[in-house]
Motif scaffolding. Structure first.
Motif, PDB file in Angstrom:
ATOM      1  N   THR A  12       3.323  -0.873   4.631  1.00  0.00           N
ATOM      2  CA  THR A  12       2.223   0.164   3.980  1.00  0.00           C
ATOM      3  C   THR A  12       3.473   0.988   4.276  1.00  0.00           C
ATOM      4  O   THR A  12       4.104   1.736   4.765  1.00  0.00           O
ATOM      5  N   LEU A  13       3.692   2.224   2.878  1.00  0.00           N
ATOM      6  CA  LEU A  13       4.884   3.301   2.469  1.00  0.00           C
ATOM      7  C   LEU A  13       4.167   4.253   2.499  1.00  0.00           C
ATOM      8  O   LEU A  13       3.445   4.675   1.960  1.00  0.00           O
ATOM      9  N   VAL A  14       4.364   5.428   3.206  1.00  0.00           N
ATOM     10  CA  VAL A  14       4.327   6.654   3.353  1.00  0.00           C
ATOM     11  C   VAL A  14       5.181   7.983   2.813  1.00  0.00           C
ATOM     12  O   VAL A  14       5.654   7.997   3.630  1.00  0.00           O
ATOM     13  N   PHE A  15       4.277   8.597   2.291  1.00  0.00           N
ATOM     14  CA  PHE A  15       5.272  10.121   1.397  1.00  0.00           C
ATOM     15  C   PHE A  15       4.182  10.775   2.382  1.00  0.00           C
ATOM     16  O   PHE A  15       3.577  11.265   1.408  1.00  0.00           O
ATOM     17  N   PHE A  16       4.834  12.127   2.586  1.00  0.00           N
ATOM     18  CA  PHE A  16       5.181  13.358   2.997  1.00  0.00           C
ATOM     19  C   PHE A  16       5.600  14.104   1.709  1.00  0.00           C
ATOM     20  O   PHE A  16       7.040  14.022   2.034  1.00  0.00           O
ATOM     21  N   CYS A  17       4.688  15.126   0.445  1.00  0.00           N
ATOM     22  CA  CYS A  17       5.249  16.057  -0.128  1.00  0.00           C
ATOM     23  C   CYS A  17       4.671  16.948  -0.949  1.00  0.00           C
ATOM     24  O   CYS A  17       4.095  17.179   0.087  1.00  0.00           O
ATOM     25  N   HIS A  18       4.407  16.902  -1.995  1.00  0.00           N
ATOM     26  CA  HIS A  18       3.928  17.901  -2.698  1.00  0.00           C
ATOM     27  C   HIS A  18       2.693  18.332  -3.209  1.00  0.00           C
ATOM     28  O   HIS A  18       3.094  16.203  -4.566  1.00  0.00           O
ATOM     29  N   PHE A  19       1.635  18.823  -4.260  1.00  0.00           N
ATOM     30  CA  PHE A  19       1.144  18.311  -5.026  1.00  0.00           C
ATOM     31  C   PHE A  19       1.494  18.655  -5.993  1.00  0.00           C
ATOM     32  O   PHE A  19       0.892  17.238  -7.303  1.00  0.00           O
ATOM     33  N   GLY A  20       2.721  19.522  -6.703  1.00  0.00           N
ATOM     34  CA  GLY A  20       3.201  18.969  -8.477  1.00  0.00           C
ATOM     35  C   GLY A  20       3.590  17.610  -8.140  1.00  0.00           C
ATOM     36  O   GLY A  20       3.873  17.200  -9.527  1.00  0.00           O
ATOM     37  N   LEU A  21       3.968  17.203  -7.426  1.00  0.00           N
ATOM     38  CA  LEU A  21       5.239  16.213  -7.127  1.00  0.00           C
ATOM     39  C   LEU A  21       4.445  14.762  -6.891  1.00  0.00           C
ATOM     40  O   LEU A  21       4.874  13.703  -7.795  1.00  0.00           O
ATOM     41  N   GLU A  22       3.230  15.338  -6.565  1.00  0.00           N
ATOM     42  CA  GLU A  22       2.139  13.726  -6.068  1.00  0.00           C
ATOM     43  C   GLU A  22       1.832  13.587  -7.657  1.00  0.00           C
ATOM     44  O   GLU A  22       1.988  12.331  -8.004  1.00  0.00           O
ATOM     45  N   LYS A  57       1.264  -0.815   0.079  1.00  0.00           N
ATOM     46  CA  LYS A  57       0.121  -0.065  -0.250  1.00  0.00           C
ATOM     47  C   LYS A  57       1.448   1.100   0.116  1.00  0.00           C
ATOM     48  O   LYS A  57       1.949   1.081   0.628  1.00  0.00           O
ATOM     49  N   ILE A  58       0.561   2.540  -0.932  1.00  0.00           N
ATOM     50  CA  ILE A  58       1.043   3.503  -1.349  1.00  0.00           C
ATOM     51  C   ILE A  58       0.131   4.525  -0.484  1.00  0.00           C
ATOM     52  O   ILE A  58      -1.194   5.291  -0.834  1.00  0.00           O
ATOM     53  N   ILE A  59       0.997   5.322   0.364  1.00  0.00           N
ATOM     54  CA  ILE A  59      -0.322   6.690   1.011  1.00  0.00           C
ATOM     55  C   ILE A  59       1.310   7.937   0.649  1.00  0.00           C
ATOM     56  O   ILE A  59       2.050   8.016   0.828  1.00  0.00           O
TER      57      ILE A  59
END
Length: 243
Positions: free
Chosen positions: A156-166, A2-4
């Motif tokens: 479950t991997l969680v990525f905190f980033c930015h809209f453009g990068l998402e 799972k990717i969040i």
């Protein structure tokens, strides 16, 4: 697997941090994400993303791996109607970008002259190359348009980033042009996007999106979503953002 993917909270861009509203958002967010069985957290090096992650990390009693390639997508271009300066890659007027068939092609969108004059392809390849390498380290190896399963798991991997990068990450997982996502999707600050693998035949996995831009943590706490990244719903509404 799972990717969040989580967009940072309401931003204070001047200080690369969060607004008071953003701090409330990420506290509500942390209450939700910390209840998950999180395997690993990855975070952008920018302050607003790290500030968003911190509340969740404290509740999880974990640390995050900081990834330079998770910073906001940065490859400025000359937009057709603005020739005196470069602008962010995806901020185009709809009457311009929708006329370009290349922008709907997930393999050829960087061939447009506005993209080739800048380092858009190099930046895009850098991001997705690092993303694929990270997924491979967790057992899922990119193989043409799907992922070969070398170590099946329910991490479950969680990525905190930015809209453009998402949108760049999603374009890779879903095989669509990021131009379509940048303009037709909008993830509010602190929103959560979820993808899970489907392995219908042994060893062959596809990522499927089960939720995009979820703000249920805000709704549950009576917090209105931020208007960041959106433009006015109707042109005559002077209370909402215009160009």
């Amino acid at each position: 697997m799972k990717i969040i993917i989580i967009r940072h909270g309401d931003p204070d861009y001047e200080h690369d941090s969060l607004t008071p509203k953003g701090w409330r958002e990420v506290e509500y967010l942390s209450e939700w994400i910390s209840r998950m069985d999180v395997t690993k957290v990855y975070v952008s090096p920018l302050g607003r993303a790290k500030d968003t992650a911190n509340a969740t990390l404290k509740k999880l009693n974990q640390t995050a791996t900081e990834c330079e390639w998770l910073r906001e997508f940065d490859a400025p271009i000359h937009r057709p109607d603005v020739t005196d300066r470069k602008m962010i890659t995806w901020d185009w007027l709809p009457q311009d970008w929708t006329k370009e068939p290349l922008f709907y092609d997930h393999e050829k969108w960087t061939d447009h002259p506005a993209m080739t004059e800048s380092d858009v392809k190099a930046q895009y390849d850098w991001v997705i190359g690092n993303f694929d390498a990270l997924l491979a380290s967790h057992g899922y190896v990119r193989d043409d348009h799907y992922y070969r399963v070398e170590r099946a798991n329910k991490d479950t991997l969680v990525f905190f980033c930015h809209f453009g990068l998402e949108c760049v990450l999603l374009s890779r997982l879903l095989d669509v042009s990021p131009m379509v996502l940048w303009h037709h999707a909008c993830a509010a600050p602190s929103s959560v996007t979820t993808l899970v693998t489907e392995e219908r035949r042994a060893g062959i996995a596809l990522f499927r999106m089960t939720g995009f831009g979820d703000i249920s943590h805000l709704n549950a706490n009576g917090e209105e979503p931020s208007f960041q990244a959106r433009f006015c719903e109707t042109f005559d509404d002077e209370t909402q953002r215009h160009d």
